[in-house]
Design an enzyme around this catalytic site. Sequence first.
Site, PDB file in Angstrom:
ATOM      1  N   HIS A 168      -7.455   7.765   0.312  1.00 15.57           N
ATOM      2  CA  HIS A 168      -7.394   8.312  -0.779  1.00 15.57           C
ATOM      3  C   HIS A 168      -6.723   6.844  -2.106  1.00 15.57           C
ATOM      4  O   HIS A 168      -6.878   6.711  -2.882  1.00 15.57           O
ATOM      5  CB  HIS A 168      -5.527   8.875  -0.653  1.00 15.57           C
ATOM      6  CG  HIS A 168      -6.350  11.008   0.034  1.00 15.57           C
ATOM      7  ND1 HIS A 168      -7.005  11.006  -1.216  1.00 15.57           N
ATOM      8  CD2 HIS A 168      -5.594  11.205   1.331  1.00 15.57           C
ATOM      9  CE1 HIS A 168      -6.058  12.226  -0.504  1.00 15.57           C
ATOM     10  NE2 HIS A 168      -6.082  12.513   0.794  1.00 15.57           N
TER      11      HIS A 168
ATOM     12  N   ASP B 120      -8.818  10.428   6.577  1.00 15.84           N
ATOM     13  CA  ASP B 120      -8.216   9.719   5.304  1.00 15.84           C
ATOM     14  C   ASP B 120      -9.139   8.383   5.873  1.00 15.84           C
ATOM     15  O   ASP B 120      -6.706   7.379   5.747  1.00 15.84           O
ATOM     16  CB  ASP B 120      -6.599  10.628   4.839  1.00 15.84           C
ATOM     17  CG  ASP B 120      -6.637   9.074   3.197  1.00 15.84           C
ATOM     18  OD1 ASP B 120      -5.071   9.477   3.588  1.00 15.84           O
ATOM     19  OD2 ASP B 120      -7.232   8.930   3.124  1.00 15.84           O
TER      20      ASP B 120
ATOM     21  N   SER C 120       0.710   3.866   1.327  1.00 17.68           N
ATOM     22  CA  SER C 120      -0.418   4.683   2.339  1.00 17.68           C
ATOM     23  C   SER C 120      -1.842   3.083   2.262  1.00 17.68           C
ATOM     24  O   SER C 120      -1.642   2.007   2.213  1.00 17.68           O
ATOM     25  CB  SER C 120      -1.158   5.237   1.228  1.00 17.68           C
ATOM     26  OG  SER C 120      -0.638   5.843   0.981  1.00 17.68           O
TER      27      SER C 120
HETATM   28  N1  LIG Z   1       5.693  10.025   3.204  1.00 16.48           N
HETATM   29  C1  LIG Z   1       5.490   9.553   3.488  1.00 16.48           C
HETATM   30  C2  LIG Z   1       4.838   8.944   2.145  1.00 16.48           C
HETATM   31  C3  LIG Z   1       3.449   8.367   2.728  1.00 16.48           C
HETATM   32  C4  LIG Z   1       2.510   7.748   1.094  1.00 16.48           C
HETATM   33  C5  LIG Z   1       2.978   7.683   0.505  1.00 16.48           C
HETATM   34  C6  LIG Z   1       4.136   8.919  -0.651  1.00 16.48           C
HETATM   35  N2  LIG Z   1       3.913   8.800  -1.478  1.00 16.48           N
HETATM   36  C7  LIG Z   1       2.913   9.375  -2.932  1.00 16.48           C
HETATM   37  N3  LIG Z   1       2.028   8.844  -2.315  1.00 16.48           N
HETATM   38  N4  LIG Z   1       1.476   8.545  -4.238  1.00 16.48           N
HETATM   39  C8  LIG Z   1       2.273   8.247  -4.834  1.00 16.48           C
HETATM   40  N5  LIG Z   1       2.302   8.813  -6.132  1.00 16.48           N
HETATM   41  C9  LIG Z   1       3.365   9.599  -5.963  1.00 16.48           C
HETATM   42  N6  LIG Z   1       4.901   9.211  -5.969  1.00 16.48           N
HETATM   43  C10 LIG Z   1       4.680   9.401  -4.818  1.00 16.48           C
HETATM   44  N7  LIG Z   1       6.028   9.476  -3.797  1.00 16.48           N
HETATM   45  C11 LIG Z   1       7.157   9.340  -4.818  1.00 16.48           C
HETATM   46  C12 LIG Z   1       7.447   8.175  -5.549  1.00 16.48           C
HETATM   47  C13 LIG Z   1       9.064   8.102  -6.290  1.00 16.48           C
HETATM   48  C14 LIG Z   1      10.102   8.810  -5.373  1.00 16.48           C
HETATM   49  C15 LIG Z   1       9.593   9.613  -4.362  1.00 16.48           C
HETATM   50  O1  LIG Z   1      10.466  10.145  -3.857  1.00 16.48           O
HETATM   51  C16 LIG Z   1       8.501  10.022  -3.753  1.00 16.48           C
HETATM   52  C17 LIG Z   1       3.315   9.352  -4.294  1.00 16.48           C
HETATM   53  C18 LIG Z   1       4.768   8.921   0.788  1.00 16.48           C
END
Ligand SMILES: NCc1cccc(Nc2n[nH]c3ncnc(Nc4cccc(O)c4)c23)c1
Length: 232
Positions: free
Chosen positions: A41, A89, A183
Site C-alpha cells: 500500500h 500487503d 505502514s
Molecule cells: N493502527 C493501524 C494503522 C497502521 C498504519 C497506518 C494507519 N493509518 C493510516 N494509514 N493511512 C492513513 N491516511 C490517513 N489517516 C490515517 N490515519 C489517521 C490519521 C490521523 C488521525 C487518526 O486517528 C488516524 C492513515 C493505521
Amino acid sequence: ILGGSSAGPHQRPYMASLQVDGQHVCGGLLIAEQWVLSAAHCMEDMKGKAFQVLLGAHSLSQPEPHKRLYAVRAAVRHPGSNTETNDDDLLLLQVSEKATLSEHVKILPFQRQDVDVPPGTLCEAAGWGFTSHSGRKPDVLQQVERPVKSREECNKRPYHDNTITDKMLCTDSRKKDTCKGDSGGPLICNGVAEGVVTAGARVCGNFKKPGIYTRIAAYVDWIDGVMAAAGE
Ligand SMILES: NCc1cccc(Nc2n[nH]c3ncnc(Nc4cccc(O)c4)c23)c1
C-alpha cells in the site's frame, strides 16, 4: 506511533524510511544486504514519484554519519496485493547496491516458521509515523510495545469482524498503536520480525480497531523467490 517513546539512537539499525522528495512516507525493514521489506500500500502514497530508501537513520532531519539514502533498483509488490483489501500487503525493494552493514545498519532476521505468535506475547512496533491524532510527525524513530491479540478475538465485532486471515496478526490498539507513516515497518517479537504494519481500517489508537500486521512467515517462499530471481 501513538503512545510510544523515542528509540535509543541506532537501537533499531534495520529500520528503513521510504521517502519521496525527502519526506518520510512509510517504514520498512532491512532483510538482506540489498533488500528492504515494506507494505505494498505504500506504493499508493508515492503518487508515481521516484522514491528512495533511507538506512542508518535515527533523526530524519539531522545529519548522521551512517545515514544513507539509497535509490530503488526494483520494487516488487506481492501479486495478491490490491487497493481494496489488506491481503498480501507486502513490497520488496531492491536497493541500488548492497547496503554497507555496520553498528547502525543491520539485517533483521524474520520468522520462517509459519506458526502463530501466541496471544499475549509482547512485541514492539517502530516507525516515524504520526505520534498524535492531529498528525504530528516525529523527527526521531519512535517505538511502542504491544501485546498480540488472538485472531479469534480480533475477528469479532466491534473489532475487525472476520477480515483477519491466517496470514495476518493483530495487536491491541488501546491508546498505544501504529498510525499513518508506520505502514511497512516491522512488528518484532523476541528479536525476530513477525509482522509488517498494514494500515487496515487506518484508525489509530482505538481499541475497537486493533493494529493489523501481515505475517511474514506466511510469505517466506515468495520473499526467497523474489530475492533469488533478481539479478545483482
Ligand atoms: N493502527 C493501524 C494503522 C497502521 C498504519 C497506518 C494507519 N493509518 C493510516 N494509514 N493511512 C492513513 N491516511 C490517513 N489517516 C490515517 N490515519 C489517521 C490519521 C490521523 C488521525 C487518526 O486517528 C488516524 C492513515 C493505521
